[in-house]
Every structure is written in C-alpha cells, then in structure tokens.
Design an enzyme around this catalytic site. Structure first.
Site, PDB file in Angstrom:
ATOM      1  N   ASP A   1      -7.713  -5.664   0.221  1.00 11.62           N
ATOM      2  CA  ASP A   1      -8.191  -6.621  -0.781  1.00 11.62           C
ATOM      3  C   ASP A   1      -7.768  -8.050  -0.487  1.00 11.62           C
ATOM      4  O   ASP A   1      -8.205  -8.972  -1.174  1.00 11.62           O
ATOM      5  CB  ASP A   1      -7.677  -6.216  -2.169  1.00 11.62           C
ATOM      6  CG  ASP A   1      -8.301  -4.922  -2.621  1.00 11.62           C
ATOM      7  OD1 ASP A   1      -9.526  -4.800  -2.499  1.00 11.62           O
ATOM      8  OD2 ASP A   1      -7.571  -4.018  -3.070  1.00 11.62           O
TER       9      ASP A   1
ATOM     10  N   HIS B   1       0.859  -1.188   0.000  1.00 11.88           N
ATOM     11  CA  HIS B   1       0.000   0.000   0.000  1.00 11.88           C
ATOM     12  C   HIS B   1       0.889   1.230   0.000  1.00 11.88           C
ATOM     13  O   HIS B   1       1.925   1.241   0.673  1.00 11.88           O
ATOM     14  CB  HIS B   1      -0.905   0.005   1.249  1.00 11.88           C
ATOM     15  CG  HIS B   1      -2.093   0.882   1.092  1.00 11.88           C
ATOM     16  ND1 HIS B   1      -2.025   2.233   1.293  1.00 11.88           N
ATOM     17  CD2 HIS B   1      -3.354   0.601   0.721  1.00 11.88           C
ATOM     18  CE1 HIS B   1      -3.213   2.757   1.066  1.00 11.88           C
ATOM     19  NE2 HIS B   1      -4.034   1.792   0.711  1.00 11.88           N
TER      20      HIS B   1
HETATM   21  N1  COA Z   1       4.174  -7.791  -4.092  1.00 11.83           N
HETATM   22  C1  COA Z   1       5.530  -7.797  -4.100  1.00 11.83           C
HETATM   23  N2  COA Z   1       6.278  -6.696  -3.889  1.00 11.83           N
HETATM   24  C2  COA Z   1       5.629  -5.554  -3.638  1.00 11.83           C
HETATM   25  C3  COA Z   1       4.238  -5.475  -3.596  1.00 11.83           C
HETATM   26  C4  COA Z   1       3.499  -6.659  -3.845  1.00 11.83           C
HETATM   27  N3  COA Z   1       2.165  -6.651  -3.824  1.00 11.83           N
HETATM   28  N4  COA Z   1       3.867  -4.215  -3.337  1.00 11.83           N
HETATM   29  C5  COA Z   1       4.993  -3.509  -3.209  1.00 11.83           C
HETATM   30  N5  COA Z   1       6.074  -4.308  -3.398  1.00 11.83           N
HETATM   31  C6  COA Z   1       7.473  -3.921  -3.356  1.00 11.83           C
HETATM   32  C7  COA Z   1       7.848  -3.273  -4.694  1.00 11.83           C
HETATM   33  O1  COA Z   1       8.325  -4.243  -5.602  1.00 11.83           O
HETATM   34  C8  COA Z   1       8.913  -2.303  -4.265  1.00 11.83           C
HETATM   35  O2  COA Z   1      10.107  -3.016  -4.067  1.00 11.83           O
HETATM   36  P1  COA Z   1      11.539  -2.368  -4.484  1.00 11.83           P
HETATM   37  O3  COA Z   1      11.669  -1.155  -3.597  1.00 11.83           O
HETATM   38  O4  COA Z   1      12.522  -3.442  -4.196  1.00 11.83           O
HETATM   39  O5  COA Z   1      11.423  -2.020  -5.945  1.00 11.83           O
HETATM   40  C9  COA Z   1       8.435  -1.815  -2.902  1.00 11.83           C
HETATM   41  O6  COA Z   1       7.619  -2.875  -2.393  1.00 11.83           O
HETATM   42  C10 COA Z   1       7.622  -0.533  -2.963  1.00 11.83           C
HETATM   43  O7  COA Z   1       6.515  -0.761  -3.834  1.00 11.83           O
HETATM   44  P2  COA Z   1       5.940   0.283  -4.877  1.00 11.83           P
HETATM   45  O8  COA Z   1       5.424  -0.465  -6.082  1.00 11.83           O
HETATM   46  O9  COA Z   1       6.913   1.372  -5.127  1.00 11.83           O
HETATM   47  O10 COA Z   1       4.724   0.856  -4.077  1.00 11.83           O
HETATM   48  P3  COA Z   1       3.578   1.805  -4.619  1.00 11.83           P
HETATM   49  O11 COA Z   1       3.186   2.654  -3.476  1.00 11.83           O
HETATM   50  O12 COA Z   1       3.965   2.493  -5.881  1.00 11.83           O
HETATM   51  O13 COA Z   1       2.395   0.791  -5.013  1.00 11.83           O
HETATM   52  C11 COA Z   1       0.631  -0.715  -4.762  1.00 11.83           C
HETATM   53  C12 COA Z   1       1.400   0.447  -4.122  1.00 11.83           C
HETATM   54  C13 COA Z   1      -0.659  -0.950  -3.960  1.00 11.83           C
HETATM   55  C14 COA Z   1       0.202  -0.331  -6.204  1.00 11.83           C
HETATM   56  C15 COA Z   1       1.519  -1.977  -4.777  1.00 11.83           C
HETATM   57  O14 COA Z   1       1.846  -2.342  -3.458  1.00 11.83           O
HETATM   58  C16 COA Z   1       0.862  -3.137  -5.495  1.00 11.83           C
HETATM   59  O15 COA Z   1       0.926  -3.217  -6.738  1.00 11.83           O
HETATM   60  N6  COA Z   1       0.179  -4.056  -4.740  1.00 11.83           N
HETATM   61  C17 COA Z   1      -0.515  -5.170  -5.374  1.00 11.83           C
HETATM   62  C18 COA Z   1      -1.864  -4.713  -5.890  1.00 11.83           C
HETATM   63  C19 COA Z   1      -2.842  -4.495  -4.777  1.00 11.83           C
HETATM   64  O16 COA Z   1      -3.000  -5.321  -3.894  1.00 11.83           O
HETATM   65  N7  COA Z   1      -3.549  -3.354  -4.865  1.00 11.83           N
HETATM   66  C20 COA Z   1      -4.557  -2.999  -3.887  1.00 11.83           C
HETATM   67  C21 COA Z   1      -4.132  -1.817  -3.077  1.00 11.83           C
HETATM   68  S1  COA Z   1      -5.287  -1.473  -1.785  1.00 11.83           S
END
Ligand code: COA
Length: 384
Positions: A321, A266
């Site tokens: 979720d 998140h």
């Molecule tokens: N699975 C594996 N790794 C994850 C992850 C996940 N669901 N969510 C974040 N990470 C990791 C990223 O790979 C990143 O690692 P790095 O620093 O080594 O590159 C780090 O955590 C930071 O993640 P980031 O993608 O920059 O976070 P964000 O704030 O841009 O994205 C989300 C937030 C929600 C989009 C992201 O966590 C995600 O795609 N989650 C899965 C989808 C989901 O469940 N969405 C519902 C949200 S309520």
C-alpha cells in the site's frame, strides 16, 4: 492443540496451492510463478485464469475467458437505480459491498450450493466467476459518476479489462501507458495467500453462502485501514507531512507517540514487500512518461529512508500500500477509490480461494478460550 494465538499468527487456516510467499526473502508466487515475472509479462485476464485454474492458459482458453468477461460488463438498470438511492457521501467500499450483495438478487444463482457440502457443478462455478469478475469495475466506476449526479459511462467490449476500467472511470479514450500500468497493478493485487479478507471469503464460502455474499464479506474486511484501506491513509499521511525536509521531525513524533507509519509493516514480510518495489518502479515510469515529479513521491522516498533507520530492526518495511496510492493519485484517481481498485483485483484471488474451498469443504467453526464468569443463578429484575 487448543492454545490461543492472537491474530492466528502462524496458524495454518487452510491448505492451498494458489499462492505462496517467502517473507524473509521477499518472494511472492502465484501458482509457482514469481510476481516479478507476472508483473512484467502477464495481463490481469491471464493472471486471473492462472489463479483460477492453476496453469497459464493456452491462447484459445484465454480468448474464451476474456470474451466471457467482456460479455459480463454491463449492469442491469435497476442496479443503477439502487445506487442512486445511496448517500453520495458513502465511501466507495461501503457502496461496493452493498452493490455486490445486491447482485445476488439481480443476478441470482446459488442453486448448486444447497444441500451437499461439495459443489461439483463446474459450469455453475465458472458462470458465477465471470459474472462477478466481469462486473466489479462497472460497479466501482458507476459509483464514481452517480455520486456526482452524472450518468455512468457504459462499458465497452472492444477494450481490455484495464483499458475498459480506465475508460469507464474517465469517459475518455484510455491512455495506453496508464492502462498498461493499471493492468500491472491489478496483477500485483490479485492474490496474496491467506490474508484477512481472503480468510473472510473462506469462512463465508465454507457455509455455502452465495458467492456474491462471499465477495461482499471479503470487501468489508478489505476496507479497514489495517488491510486494504491503508493506501488511502498513506497519501493522507504524506500530504500531512508535506515535504521531504519535514519527514524526520514528523517521524520522531509519530514513533514517540507509538503512532503508525501507514503502508509499513506486514505480518508475513520481514523485508520490503516485492510488490512495493515493483509499484515504486511503475510510479517512476509514470512520472517520466508524464514529464513531472511528484511531491508526494519525494516525501515518500525520504520517509522510507528515515523509517528504515528506525524500523528495519523490527522487520518493518514498505508494504503493497505504500506506493500504490501515490501511483493512483498521479493517474488522477480519487483517493477514496484506491481501495476499490484493490478490491476489483483481489476478487480474482477471493474467487480462486472460494473455488478451492468448495472443492474440499468443511465449515469453519473454531473454538475459543472462555474468559467470562462461571455458571451462576439468574437474579430476577426485582431483586437487583
Ligand atoms: N508503523 C510503526 N510501527 C510498526 C508498524 C507501522 N506501520 N507496523 C508494525 N510496527 C511495529 C509494531 O509497533 C510492533 O512494535 P513492538 O514490537 O515494539 O510493539 C512491531 O512492529 C510488530 O508489529 P505488529 O503490530 O505486532 O505486527 P502485526 O503483524 O500484528 O501487524 C500490520 C501487521 C500490517 C497490521 C501492521 O504492520 C500495521 O498496522 N501496518 C500499518 C497498516 C498497513 O500499512 N496495513 C497494510 C498491510 S498490507
């Protein structure tokens, strides 16, 4: 001031007094009330009024609002005819966006949103609010029946919001425990500060667009798997993993290929999302009530444990979720309807933000860092 921040991370997009979260401590509040307390004591109808008006309503105010919502459940016949023309293969969120937009034509009224930057017609705003929130479950459940070639189940006025939602889904008398659990799910999903879909509703609202189209913009934004669509992906992922013993190998492969663990992570929370904790408890309560275990749940718990060992250092934990999809599956709700339930609940928050935006409106018009070619001479087609 004009520094570009990808994803606008940490950039305040508005001032709001609707909800707040502490991502380090895992605390979410609506109008100052903790989500754990609202989940335990409130109903969706009451929480909606809290979000809209800023205070817990008196019994009389709640009764009037509840009655107005009940009176706004029925849908004009032509909406059904329109839905019948949509391909039965359409995703419910695609249908929901189309059908919500259509309400702008079937139930018109953006009369006070012309000319002035601020809408002061509170009656108009209230009418639009109950028209939209009242009808969202009807749209979702109508599609469930129409896409299977059946007639929709007519809404009932004698049932609460959650009871009627379940009744229209199944056509059967709603189970009181299922209805109570669904009601809590609606409370949990009703609002969540300035996330992507709420931001979309603010941007659309700031142009003085019709409130139906404001909600349609938010529905489209919620549908993506990085936002509300993640609950479907979670269940697909758990089905693919199959059993708790397979979790470790699957996770190793997934992380090695930089894949996502759906329902994890998140932008704001660096600990387990408080809503995930409540949803997990609701799920165990539901399983106890139904008298059986869920294989999906066992796999989910094993994955949470394994993922915590690998992702906790990045502050990546289960989000809202992660357990909601399993809960809805156990209630017999089809997988592709999970995000629609989220949308029905979140409409309360979107409308609260639309109202807040209108009360002090300025059109959103950010700027950009241009990375294209410098100004140059046009080359005629014959010379290229
Ligand atoms: N699975 C594996 N790794 C994850 C992850 C996940 N669901 N969510 C974040 N990470 C990791 C990223 O790979 C990143 O690692 P790095 O620093 O080594 O590159 C780090 O955590 C930071 O993640 P980031 O993608 O920059 O976070 P964000 O704030 O841009 O994205 C989300 C937030 C929600 C989009 C992201 O966590 C995600 O795609 N989650 C899965 C989808 C989901 O469940 N969405 C519902 C949200 S309520």
């Amino acid at each position: 001031m004009s520094q570009y921040v990808p994803g606008l991370q940490g950039v305040p997009a508005t001032r709001s007094n609707i909800s707040d979260l502490d991502g380090q401590r895992g605390i979410l509040t609506y109008r100052g009330y903790r989500i754990v307390d609202l989940a335990e004591h409130s109903t969706f109808e009451e929480t909606t009024l809290l979000l809209l008006d800023g205070e817990l309503p008196s019994p009389a105010t709640l009764e009037v609002f509840d009655r107005q919502l009940r009176e706004n459940r029925r849908m004009k016949y032509n909406v059904r005819e329109l839905m019948k023309c949509l391909p039965a293969t359409a995703h419910p969120m695609e249908m929901l966006q189309t059908a919500t937009s259509s309400l702008a034509m079937f139930y018109p009224g953006n009369e006070c949103l012309t000319g002035s930057d601020v809408c002061e017609d509170l009656n108009y705003i209230h009418n639009m609010t109950v028209r939209i929130i009242g009808r969202m479950p009807t749209l979702v459940t109508m599609w469930q029946h129409l896409r299977q070639g059946d007639d929709p189940v007519e809404p009932r006025k004698d049932l609460s919001y959650a009871e009627n939602f379940l009744y229209m889904f199944t056509g059967e008398e709603p189970d009181p425990v299922f209805a109570e659990i669904l009601d809590t799910c609606l409370v949990l999903h009703a609002e969540h500060t300035i996330n992507a879909s709420t931001f979309a509703s603010l941007v659309a609202g700031s142009t003085l667009a019709s409130p139906y189209l404001v909600i349609a913009a938010a529905i489209g934004t919620l549908s993506g798997p990085l936002h509300g669509g993640a609950n479907e992906r979670v269940v697909e992922m758990l089905r693919e993993i199959g059993r708790p013993e397979a979790v470790k190998g699957w996770l190793d492969e997934q992380l090695a290929s930089k894949g996502k663990i759906w329902g994890f992570g998140h932008r704001e929370y660096k600990v387990k999302d408080p809503r995930a904790t409540i949803l997990q408890k609701l799920l165990t309560r539901l399983m106890e009530y139904m008298g059986h275990d869920s294989p999906l749940y066992a796999t989910a718990v094993a994955l949470e444990e394994a993922a915590n060992e690998r992702l906790a250092e990045k502050g990546v934990y289960p989000n809202v979720d992660y357990y909601s999809g399993i809960l809805y599956s156990e209630m017999g709700i089809p997988l592709d309807q999970f995000t629609s339930i989220f949308a029905v609940a979140r409409t309360a928050g979107w409308i609260a933000h639309w109202r807040e935006q209108l009360s002090d409106n300025r059109i959103f018009r950010p700027t950009q860092e241009y990375t294209g070619r410098p100004e140059r001479e046009y080359v005629p087609l014959s010379e290229r």
